[in-house]
Scaffold this motif. Sequence first.
Motif, PDB file in Angstrom:
ATOM      1  N   MET A 129       0.847  -1.097   0.249  1.00 26.94           N
ATOM      2  CA  MET A 129      -0.030   0.033   0.007  1.00 26.94           C
ATOM      3  C   MET A 129       0.833   1.163   0.032  1.00 26.94           C
ATOM      4  N   THR A 130       1.953   1.287   0.966  1.00 28.76           N
ATOM      5  CA  THR A 130       2.659   2.355   0.999  1.00 28.76           C
ATOM      6  C   THR A 130       3.470   2.757  -0.473  1.00 28.76           C
ATOM      7  N   ASN A 131       3.996   1.740  -1.009  1.00 29.06           N
ATOM      8  CA  ASN A 131       4.704   1.970  -2.284  1.00 29.06           C
ATOM      9  C   ASN A 131       3.745   2.189  -3.440  1.00 29.06           C
ATOM     10  N   TYR A 132       2.796   1.715  -3.475  1.00 26.01           N
ATOM     11  CA  TYR A 132       2.061   1.822  -4.701  1.00 26.01           C
ATOM     12  C   TYR A 132       0.516   2.544  -4.692  1.00 26.01           C
ATOM     13  N   CYS A 133       0.047   2.941  -3.251  1.00 22.40           N
ATOM     14  CA  CYS A 133      -1.360   3.371  -3.401  1.00 22.40           C
ATOM     15  C   CYS A 133      -1.356   4.763  -2.554  1.00 22.40           C
ATOM     16  N   LEU A 134      -0.584   4.919  -1.621  1.00 19.48           N
ATOM     17  CA  LEU A 134      -0.600   6.350  -0.841  1.00 19.48           C
ATOM     18  C   LEU A 134      -0.554   7.776  -1.465  1.00 19.48           C
ATOM     19  N   THR A 135       0.291   7.512  -2.616  1.00 17.41           N
ATOM     20  CA  THR A 135       0.459   8.798  -3.381  1.00 17.41           C
ATOM     21  C   THR A 135      -0.672   9.389  -3.642  1.00 17.41           C
ATOM     22  N   CYS A 136      -1.870   8.483  -3.992  1.00 17.78           N
ATOM     23  CA  CYS A 136      -3.147   9.098  -4.309  1.00 17.78           C
ATOM     24  C   CYS A 136      -4.144   9.024  -3.118  1.00 17.78           C
ATOM     25  N   HIS A 137      -4.026   7.761  -2.381  1.00 18.67           N
ATOM     26  CA  HIS A 137      -4.963   7.371  -1.577  1.00 18.67           C
ATOM     27  C   HIS A 137      -4.549   7.626  -0.074  1.00 18.67           C
ATOM     28  N   SER A 138      -4.341   9.021   0.325  1.00 14.31           N
ATOM     29  CA  SER A 138      -4.122   9.191   1.521  1.00 14.31           C
ATOM     30  C   SER A 138      -4.512  10.846   1.858  1.00 14.31           C
TER      31      SER A 138
ATOM     32  N   ALA B 232      -7.789  12.350  -0.970  1.00 15.97           N
ATOM     33  CA  ALA B 232      -7.415  11.163  -1.230  1.00 15.97           C
ATOM     34  C   ALA B 232      -8.325  10.780  -2.445  1.00 15.97           C
ATOM     35  N   SER B 233      -7.893  10.415  -3.417  1.00 15.70           N
ATOM     36  CA  SER B 233      -8.687   9.858  -4.554  1.00 15.70           C
ATOM     37  C   SER B 233      -9.800   9.156  -4.358  1.00 15.70           C
ATOM     38  N   ALA B 234     -11.147   9.246  -4.697  1.00 13.13           N
ATOM     39  CA  ALA B 234     -12.147   8.308  -4.637  1.00 13.13           C
ATOM     40  C   ALA B 234     -12.331   8.572  -3.111  1.00 13.13           C
ATOM     41  N   GLY B 235     -11.978   9.488  -2.167  1.00 17.84           N
ATOM     42  CA  GLY B 235     -12.476   9.608  -0.996  1.00 17.84           C
ATOM     43  C   GLY B 235     -11.951   8.192  -0.111  1.00 17.84           C
ATOM     44  N   LEU B 236     -11.115   7.783  -0.831  1.00 16.10           N
ATOM     45  CA  LEU B 236     -10.525   6.312  -0.486  1.00 16.10           C
ATOM     46  C   LEU B 236      -9.062   6.488   0.428  1.00 16.10           C
ATOM     47  N   ASN B 237      -9.049   6.535   1.645  1.00 14.34           N
ATOM     48  CA  ASN B 237      -7.756   6.425   2.462  1.00 14.34           C
ATOM     49  C   ASN B 237      -7.486   5.155   2.740  1.00 14.34           C
TER      50      ASN B 237
ATOM     51  N   GLY C 169     -14.991  -5.954  -1.642  1.00 15.85           N
ATOM     52  CA  GLY C 169     -14.754  -6.562  -2.758  1.00 15.85           C
ATOM     53  C   GLY C 169     -13.793  -5.705  -3.811  1.00 15.85           C
ATOM     54  N   ARG C 170     -13.975  -4.322  -3.694  1.00 16.87           N
ATOM     55  CA  ARG C 170     -13.362  -3.556  -4.852  1.00 16.87           C
ATOM     56  C   ARG C 170     -11.880  -3.311  -4.772  1.00 16.87           C
ATOM     57  N   LEU C 171     -11.267  -3.816  -3.609  1.00 16.05           N
ATOM     58  CA  LEU C 171      -9.807  -3.574  -3.283  1.00 16.05           C
ATOM     59  C   LEU C 171      -9.106  -4.895  -4.217  1.00 16.05           C
ATOM     60  N   VAL C 172      -9.884  -6.175  -3.994  1.00 18.09           N
ATOM     61  CA  VAL C 172      -9.301  -7.070  -5.099  1.00 18.09           C
ATOM     62  C   VAL C 172      -9.691  -6.942  -6.473  1.00 18.09           C
ATOM     63  N   SER C 173     -11.036  -6.568  -6.698  1.00 17.09           N
ATOM     64  CA  SER C 173     -11.316  -6.353  -8.133  1.00 17.09           C
ATOM     65  C   SER C 173     -10.254  -5.219  -8.720  1.00 17.09           C
ATOM     66  N   ARG C 174     -10.292  -4.234  -8.237  1.00  9.97           N
ATOM     67  CA  ARG C 174      -9.420  -2.869  -8.861  1.00  9.97           C
ATOM     68  C   ARG C 174      -7.974  -3.537  -8.957  1.00  9.97           C
ATOM     69  N   THR C 175      -7.407  -4.217  -8.041  1.00 12.15           N
ATOM     70  CA  THR C 175      -6.068  -4.524  -8.186  1.00 12.15           C
ATOM     71  C   THR C 175      -5.669  -5.628  -9.200  1.00 12.15           C
ATOM     72  N   ASN C 176      -6.686  -6.208  -9.557  1.00 11.28           N
ATOM     73  CA  ASN C 176      -6.770  -7.386 -10.704  1.00 11.28           C
ATOM     74  C   ASN C 176      -7.605  -6.930 -11.961  1.00 11.28           C
TER      75      ASN C 176
ATOM     76  N   MET D  99      -5.629  -0.648 -10.440  1.00 10.64           N
ATOM     77  CA  MET D  99      -5.134   0.299  -9.454  1.00 10.64           C
ATOM     78  C   MET D  99      -3.738  -0.568  -8.993  1.00 10.64           C
ATOM     79  N   PRO D 100      -2.694   0.188  -9.090  1.00  6.73           N
ATOM     80  CA  PRO D 100      -2.477   1.532  -9.115  1.00  6.73           C
ATOM     81  C   PRO D 100      -2.884   1.704 -10.897  1.00  6.73           C
ATOM     82  N   PRO D 101      -3.152   3.081 -11.372  1.00  6.52           N
ATOM     83  CA  PRO D 101      -3.606   3.304 -12.531  1.00  6.52           C
ATOM     84  C   PRO D 101      -2.515   3.225 -13.753  1.00  6.52           C
ATOM     85  N   SER D 102      -1.257   3.111 -13.128  1.00  8.20           N
ATOM     86  CA  SER D 102      -0.069   2.917 -14.117  1.00  8.20           C
ATOM     87  C   SER D 102      -0.174   1.535 -14.633  1.00  8.20           C
TER      88      SER D 102
HETATM   89  C1  HEC Z   1      -2.112   7.773  -9.524  1.00  5.74           C
HETATM   90  C2  HEC Z   1      -3.179   7.719  -8.483  1.00  5.74           C
HETATM   91  C3  HEC Z   1      -3.519   6.442  -7.811  1.00  5.74           C
HETATM   92  C4  HEC Z   1      -2.871   5.518  -7.256  1.00  5.74           C
HETATM   93  C5  HEC Z   1      -1.359   5.329  -7.133  1.00  5.74           C
HETATM   94  C6  HEC Z   1      -3.845   4.580  -6.881  1.00  5.74           C
HETATM   95  N1  HEC Z   1      -4.982   4.845  -7.094  1.00  5.74           N
HETATM   96 FE1  HEC Z   1      -6.807   4.032  -6.485  1.00  5.74          FE
HETATM   97  N2  HEC Z   1      -7.905   5.409  -7.526  1.00  5.74           N
HETATM   98  C7  HEC Z   1      -7.475   6.750  -8.090  1.00  5.74           C
HETATM   99  C8  HEC Z   1      -8.469   7.637  -8.480  1.00  5.74           C
HETATM  100  C9  HEC Z   1      -8.425   8.603  -9.264  1.00  5.74           C
HETATM  101  C10 HEC Z   1      -9.518   6.785  -8.311  1.00  5.74           C
HETATM  102  C11 HEC Z   1     -11.127   7.034  -8.710  1.00  5.74           C
HETATM  103  C12 HEC Z   1     -11.338   6.926 -10.000  1.00  5.74           C
HETATM  104  C13 HEC Z   1     -11.461   5.259 -10.382  1.00  5.74           C
HETATM  105  O1  HEC Z   1     -12.444   4.589  -9.651  1.00  5.74           O
HETATM  106  O2  HEC Z   1     -10.798   4.966 -11.313  1.00  5.74           O
HETATM  107  C14 HEC Z   1      -9.173   5.394  -7.596  1.00  5.74           C
HETATM  108  C15 HEC Z   1     -10.159   4.458  -7.338  1.00  5.74           C
HETATM  109  C16 HEC Z   1      -9.731   3.235  -6.521  1.00  5.74           C
HETATM  110  C17 HEC Z   1     -10.754   2.252  -6.063  1.00  5.74           C
HETATM  111  C18 HEC Z   1     -12.260   2.358  -6.160  1.00  5.74           C
HETATM  112  C19 HEC Z   1     -12.816   2.909  -5.031  1.00  5.74           C
HETATM  113  C20 HEC Z   1     -14.189   2.571  -5.011  1.00  5.74           C
HETATM  114  O3  HEC Z   1     -14.794   3.230  -4.115  1.00  5.74           O
HETATM  115  O4  HEC Z   1     -14.791   2.164  -5.805  1.00  5.74           O
HETATM  116  C21 HEC Z   1      -9.759   1.407  -5.329  1.00  5.74           C
HETATM  117  C22 HEC Z   1     -10.356   0.108  -4.794  1.00  5.74           C
HETATM  118  C23 HEC Z   1      -8.535   1.875  -5.490  1.00  5.74           C
HETATM  119  N3  HEC Z   1      -8.404   3.086  -5.934  1.00  5.74           N
HETATM  120  C24 HEC Z   1      -7.620   1.102  -4.870  1.00  5.74           C
HETATM  121  C25 HEC Z   1      -6.185   1.398  -5.139  1.00  5.74           C
HETATM  122  C26 HEC Z   1      -5.009   0.584  -4.483  1.00  5.74           C
HETATM  123  C27 HEC Z   1      -5.239  -0.686  -3.816  1.00  5.74           C
HETATM  124  C28 HEC Z   1      -3.986   1.207  -5.049  1.00  5.74           C
HETATM  125  C29 HEC Z   1      -2.568   0.628  -4.984  1.00  5.74           C
HETATM  126  C30 HEC Z   1      -2.376  -0.886  -5.211  1.00  5.74           C
HETATM  127  C31 HEC Z   1      -4.209   2.305  -5.727  1.00  5.74           C
HETATM  128  N4  HEC Z   1      -5.742   2.332  -5.679  1.00  5.74           N
HETATM  129  C32 HEC Z   1      -3.334   3.483  -6.132  1.00  5.74           C
HETATM  130  C33 HEC Z   1      -6.001   6.896  -8.059  1.00  5.74           C
HETATM  131  C34 HEC Z   1      -4.897   6.190  -7.725  1.00  5.74           C
END
Ligand code: HEC
Length: 70
Positions: free
Chosen positions: A1-10, A14-19, A33-40, A46-49
């Motif tokens: 989480m620290t390496n891949y997620c916190l730049t946006c989700h803290s 925080a992006s998507a209001g997700l801390n 279920g969205r943590l697993v679904s979006r990382t896959n 997620m991460p978007p890159s």
């Molecule tokens: C470059 C910025 C960025 C990074 C890095 C990033 N996210 Fe996100 N994330 C976003 C944005 C912006 C959204 C909202 C838009 C969307 O859902 O695509 C989002 C949405 C999400 C959602 C959906 C939330 C919801 O309520 O449905 C999840 C889950 C999520 N991120 C998990 C992660 C995880 C886990 C990581 C690390 C592995 C991560 N993100 C890394 C920018 C980022």
Amino acid sequence: MTNYCLTCHSGPAASAGLNLDNYTGVRTIGETGRLVSRTNDSQSPMPPSGLMSEENRQKIQDWVNGGYQE
Ligand code: HEC
């Protein structure tokens, strides 16, 4: 989480209001279920890159399956 997620989700903007900087935040999204679904999700990863390594994604899956051990 620290390496891949916190730049946006803290913090307050925080992006998507997700801390993800604390246990409760990660667990809460894990339980939806969205943590697993979006990382896959190769369409909208997620991460978007791009998807993390298989190993890292498996760790998240195992943590969810294992009952969110703190
Ligand atoms: C470059 C910025 C960025 C990074 C890095 C990033 N996210 Fe996100 N994330 C976003 C944005 C912006 C959204 C909202 C838009 C969307 O859902 O695509 C989002 C949405 C999400 C959602 C959906 C939330 C919801 O309520 O449905 C999840 C889950 C999520 N991120 C998990 C992660 C995880 C886990 C990581 C690390 C592995 C991560 N993100 C890394 C920018 C980022």
